[in-house]
Design a protein around this motif. Sequence first.
Motif, short mmCIF file in Angstrom:
data_model
loop_
_atom_site.label_atom_id
_atom_site.label_comp_id
_atom_site.label_asym_id
_atom_site.label_seq_id
_atom_site.Cartn_x
_atom_site.Cartn_y
_atom_site.Cartn_z
N THR A 20 32.42 38.59 41.20
CA THR A 20 33.56 38.74 41.87
C THR A 20 33.19 39.71 44.05
N LEU A 21 32.01 39.59 44.01
CA LEU A 21 31.24 40.36 45.35
C LEU A 21 30.69 38.70 45.91
N ALA A 22 30.64 37.76 44.56
CA ALA A 22 29.64 36.62 45.71
C ALA A 22 31.40 36.07 46.70
N ALA A 23 32.10 36.55 45.95
CA ALA A 23 33.73 35.48 46.45
C ALA A 23 33.75 35.89 48.01
N ALA A 24 33.49 37.34 48.01
CA ALA A 24 33.44 38.04 49.08
C ALA A 24 31.92 38.02 49.89
N ASP A 25 31.15 36.88 50.28
CA ASP A 25 30.01 36.57 50.69
C ASP A 25 28.73 38.36 50.69
N ILE A 76 27.44 29.70 28.66
CA ILE A 76 29.10 30.01 28.89
C ILE A 76 29.51 31.59 29.19
N TRP A 77 28.47 32.13 28.30
CA TRP A 77 28.78 33.92 28.74
C TRP A 77 28.63 34.02 30.79
N VAL A 78 27.04 34.12 30.79
CA VAL A 78 26.97 34.10 32.46
C VAL A 78 27.76 33.22 33.52
N VAL A 79 28.17 31.66 32.71
CA VAL A 79 28.56 31.21 34.08
C VAL A 79 29.71 31.42 34.15
N GLY A 80 30.01 31.33 32.50
CA GLY A 80 32.33 31.68 32.20
C GLY A 80 32.68 32.99 32.87
N LEU A 81 31.75 34.44 33.05
CA LEU A 81 32.53 35.29 33.81
C LEU A 81 32.36 35.42 35.23
N CYS A 82 31.11 34.61 35.91
CA CYS A 82 31.01 35.10 36.78
C CYS A 82 31.79 34.05 38.09
N VAL A 83 32.22 33.20 37.26
CA VAL A 83 32.71 32.10 38.24
C VAL A 83 34.17 32.77 37.81
N ALA A 84 34.12 33.99 37.08
CA ALA A 84 35.58 34.17 36.34
C ALA A 84 35.87 35.06 37.69
N GLY A 85 35.22 35.75 37.94
CA GLY A 85 35.51 37.52 39.14
C GLY A 85 35.29 35.88 40.22
N TYR A 86 34.89 35.49 40.52
CA TYR A 86 34.65 34.81 41.74
C TYR A 86 36.03 33.77 41.91
N LEU A 87 36.62 33.89 40.94
CA LEU A 87 38.05 32.80 41.35
C LEU A 87 38.62 34.00 40.72
N PHE A 88 38.76 35.14 40.56
CA PHE A 88 40.37 36.31 40.25
C PHE A 88 39.98 37.57 40.14
N GLY A 89 38.29 37.74 40.57
CA GLY A 89 37.82 39.13 41.11
C GLY A 89 38.46 39.64 42.79
N ASN A 90 39.27 38.75 43.08
CA ASN A 90 39.52 39.26 45.03
C ASN A 90 40.79 39.24 45.04
N ILE A 91 41.37 38.41 44.00
CA ILE A 91 43.08 38.22 44.64
C ILE A 91 44.13 40.30 43.89
N PRO A 92 44.62 39.92 45.08
CA PRO A 92 45.06 41.78 45.26
C PRO A 92 45.63 42.28 43.93
N PHE A 93 45.80 41.59 42.96
CA PHE A 93 46.47 42.32 41.69
C PHE A 93 45.24 43.31 40.86
N VAL A 94 44.04 42.03 40.93
CA VAL A 94 43.05 42.04 40.83
C VAL A 94 42.53 43.91 40.77
N GLN A 95 42.31 43.52 42.27
CA GLN A 95 41.12 44.43 42.83
C GLN A 95 42.22 46.20 42.68
N GLN A 96 42.92 45.81 42.61
CA GLN A 96 44.68 47.17 42.56
C GLN A 96 44.35 48.21 41.21
N HIS A 97 43.51 46.79 39.80
CA HIS A 97 44.11 46.91 38.70
C HIS A 97 42.52 46.75 38.20
N LEU A 98 41.22 46.89 38.93
CA LEU A 98 39.94 46.77 38.77
C LEU A 98 39.41 47.21 37.81
#
Length: 227
Positions: free
Chosen positions: A68-73, A172-194
Amino acid sequence: MTPTGAPAMEIVTFLIDFILHIDKHLKEFVDAYGTLVYALLFLIVFVETGLVVMPFLPGDSLLFMVGTLAAADAMSLPLAIAILLVAAITGDQLNYSIGRYFGPKVFQWEDSRFFNRKAFDAAHAFYEKHGGVTIILARFMPFIRTFAPFVAGVAEMDRTKFTAYNVVGAVIWVVGLCVAGYLFGNIPFVQQHLSKIILAMIIVPGLIALYGGWRAARADKQAASAA
């Protein structure tokens, strides 16, 4: 509250707050210390996976927040993933080695009333047959991912086989969850219910693990009754 009890409670309170609000604390750390965050990430994941006495540290939620933080630079995703992979792999290797080295010494094998040869043989056979899947799936189970490599070492799972599945599971664990956060972590719905999502990432895998353990214990009890 005793003077000695107060610091202990403060540490517990801090850890609970850190785990449940890791999004806030990790961002604050990045803002305050910059690239030192990579050392912090390595330390948390290495200690959680490498020391059997520290199973309560955040894992899944931490990796998600890194993405999520990586997606926000705020962080470099490739660098974070590389560091976390090293931490996860070497942590499990250390945990396995500790179990392999100290297991026989703690149980004192045949001379100890704490050592059950039949149970050991069963654990060894299980890890030789199903250990690979166990090591991989345990990555996504809080607490269990800390104990699985230790038990694999105590059960004397083949080191080469353990290492191969350790690497696969870490990727699988590291790449999967980091990429999931990168792709979805900054979506407004996710941010509101983080905070709720982070809590679910802690509780749901734990409930699944408890259910699996209950099913296994029930099956063993039924098998023993049938015999």
